[in-house]
Motif scaffolding. Structure first.
Motif, short mmCIF file in Angstrom:
data_model
loop_
_atom_site.label_atom_id
_atom_site.label_comp_id
_atom_site.label_asym_id
_atom_site.label_seq_id
_atom_site.Cartn_x
_atom_site.Cartn_y
_atom_site.Cartn_z
N LEU A 1 88.29 46.69 -2.24
CA LEU A 1 87.44 46.64 -1.05
C LEU A 1 87.09 48.05 -0.58
CD1 LEU A 1 89.16 43.76 0.96
CD2 LEU A 1 87.06 43.62 -0.40
N GLY A 2 88.05 48.96 -0.61
CA GLY A 2 87.80 50.33 -0.20
C GLY A 2 86.84 51.05 -1.12
N MET A 3 86.97 50.83 -2.42
CA MET A 3 86.07 51.46 -3.38
C MET A 3 84.65 50.91 -3.22
SD MET A 3 88.24 52.00 -6.89
CE MET A 3 88.23 50.28 -7.27
N MET A 4 84.55 49.60 -2.99
CA MET A 4 83.23 49.00 -2.79
C MET A 4 82.57 49.57 -1.54
SD MET A 4 81.08 46.88 -3.99
CE MET A 4 79.63 45.99 -3.47
N LYS A 5 83.35 49.74 -0.50
CA LYS A 5 82.84 50.29 0.76
C LYS A 5 82.29 51.70 0.53
CE LYS A 5 84.19 50.88 5.55
NZ LYS A 5 85.20 50.60 6.54
N GLN A 6 83.03 52.52 -0.18
CA GLN A 6 82.58 53.88 -0.45
C GLN A 6 81.34 53.89 -1.33
OE1 GLN A 6 86.42 55.41 -1.86
NE2 GLN A 6 85.98 57.08 -0.45
N PHE A 7 81.30 53.01 -2.32
CA PHE A 7 80.16 52.95 -3.22
C PHE A 7 78.89 52.62 -2.44
CE2 PHE A 7 77.27 50.45 -5.86
CZ PHE A 7 76.99 51.37 -6.86
N VAL A 8 78.93 51.60 -1.61
CA VAL A 8 77.75 51.17 -0.86
C VAL A 8 77.33 52.25 0.15
CG1 VAL A 8 76.84 49.45 0.74
CG2 VAL A 8 78.19 48.73 -1.22
N LYS A 9 78.30 52.89 0.79
CA LYS A 9 77.97 53.94 1.75
C LYS A 9 77.27 55.12 1.07
CE LYS A 9 80.89 53.94 5.65
NZ LYS A 9 82.06 54.54 6.30
N ALA A 10 77.56 55.34 -0.21
CA ALA A 10 76.96 56.46 -0.94
C ALA A 10 75.56 56.13 -1.47
CB ALA A 10 77.87 56.88 -2.10
N GLU B 1 77.73 49.67 6.12
CA GLU B 1 79.11 50.15 6.10
C GLU B 1 79.87 49.69 4.86
OE1 GLU B 1 80.71 52.34 8.14
OE2 GLU B 1 78.67 52.65 8.87
N GLY B 2 79.24 48.87 4.04
CA GLY B 2 79.87 48.43 2.80
C GLY B 2 80.97 47.41 3.01
N VAL B 3 80.84 46.59 4.03
CA VAL B 3 81.87 45.59 4.34
C VAL B 3 81.56 44.31 3.57
CG1 VAL B 3 82.99 44.25 6.16
CG2 VAL B 3 82.24 46.59 6.61
N PHE B 4 82.23 44.14 2.45
CA PHE B 4 82.08 42.97 1.60
C PHE B 4 83.44 42.34 1.38
CE2 PHE B 4 78.46 45.61 0.60
CZ PHE B 4 77.42 44.70 0.54
N ASP B 5 83.46 41.05 1.09
CA ASP B 5 84.73 40.39 0.78
C ASP B 5 84.83 40.20 -0.74
OD1 ASP B 5 83.14 38.15 0.20
OD2 ASP B 5 83.60 37.16 2.09
N GLY B 6 85.97 39.70 -1.17
CA GLY B 6 86.22 39.52 -2.60
C GLY B 6 85.18 38.68 -3.32
N PRO B 7 84.83 37.49 -2.80
CA PRO B 7 83.81 36.67 -3.50
C PRO B 7 82.44 37.36 -3.59
CG PRO B 7 85.08 35.30 -1.99
CD PRO B 7 85.49 36.74 -1.74
N GLN B 8 82.07 38.11 -2.58
CA GLN B 8 80.79 38.81 -2.62
C GLN B 8 80.82 39.90 -3.69
OE1 GLN B 8 80.84 39.92 1.49
NE2 GLN B 8 79.42 38.29 2.09
N ILE B 9 81.94 40.59 -3.80
CA ILE B 9 82.06 41.63 -4.83
C ILE B 9 82.02 41.00 -6.22
CG2 ILE B 9 83.57 43.42 -5.79
CD1 ILE B 9 84.55 43.92 -2.90
N ARG B 10 82.75 39.90 -6.40
CA ARG B 10 82.72 39.20 -7.70
C ARG B 10 81.31 38.75 -8.04
NH1 ARG B 10 87.55 37.35 -5.82
NH2 ARG B 10 86.72 35.36 -5.10
N SER B 11 80.58 38.27 -7.06
CA SER B 11 79.20 37.85 -7.27
C SER B 11 78.33 39.02 -7.73
CB SER B 11 78.64 37.24 -5.98
OG SER B 11 77.27 37.02 -6.07
N LEU B 12 78.50 40.17 -7.12
CA LEU B 12 77.74 41.34 -7.53
C LEU B 12 78.13 41.82 -8.92
CD1 LEU B 12 77.47 43.57 -4.33
CD2 LEU B 12 75.61 42.53 -5.61
N MET B 13 79.40 41.70 -9.23
CA MET B 13 79.87 42.18 -10.54
C MET B 13 79.27 41.38 -11.69
SD MET B 13 83.80 43.25 -9.79
CE MET B 13 84.11 43.59 -11.50
N THR B 14 78.92 40.14 -11.44
CA THR B 14 78.33 39.31 -12.49
C THR B 14 76.81 39.27 -12.42
OG1 THR B 14 78.57 37.32 -11.13
CG2 THR B 14 80.37 37.84 -12.66
N ASP B 15 76.23 39.92 -11.42
CA ASP B 15 74.79 39.91 -11.20
C ASP B 15 74.13 41.02 -12.01
OD1 ASP B 15 72.21 39.87 -10.28
OD2 ASP B 15 72.75 39.78 -8.16
N GLU B 16 73.49 40.65 -13.11
CA GLU B 16 72.84 41.65 -13.96
C GLU B 16 71.62 42.26 -13.29
OE1 GLU B 16 72.08 39.90 -17.75
OE2 GLU B 16 74.18 39.34 -18.04
#
Length: 124
Positions: A10-19, A44-59
């Motif tokens: 979650l912290g890494m995702m937050k930093q990635f989106v903020k950048a 602010e990059g506030v995402f939860d686990g299912p949202q991150i998983r969804s993005l990870m599979t989204d080509e």
């Protein structure tokens, strides 16, 4: 004391989106993909686990990024899949080192959760 892998992710995702560049198509895609999420949470990059998983599979998300963003995103996905899960890849130290390099090139700061990620290497 070690942080759980979800907190690190979650912290890494937050930093990635903020950048991300807020005017870039990748950030605009996030706003379209999660219309029920407020603009403030996305910025602010506030995402939860299912949202991150969804993005990870989204080509399609991958195609919206520039080269630097894509390299950091692929390194993030690699760490999530090969280090933060139940099974660690035999080359996990290089996978984490690659992530740290790519996110610094993207402009992310070395926050405390990334220090925890780096320190996880000694315990795995």
């Amino acid at each position: 004391m070690l942080l759980p892998p979800l907190h690190i992710k979650l912290g890494m995702m937050k930093q990635f989106v903020k950048a991300l560049d807020k005017e870039n198509s990748s950030f605009q895609y996030l706003c379209q993909k999660f219309p029920r999420l407020s603009d403030a949470k996305i910025k602010e990059g506030v995402f939860d686990g299912p949202q991150i998983r969804s993005l990870m599979t989204d080509e399609r998300f991958d195609t919206t990024m520039n080269t630097t963003e894509l390299e950091a995103w692929l390194a993030f996905k690699d760490v999530v899949n090969n280090f933060l899960g139940n099974h660690k890849h035999s080359d996990h130290k290089n996978i984490v080192a690659n992530l740290l390099d790519k996110i610094q090139k993207l402009g992310c700061n070395m926050r405390i959760k990334l220090h925890f990620l780096d320190s996880h290497l000694d315990f795995s």
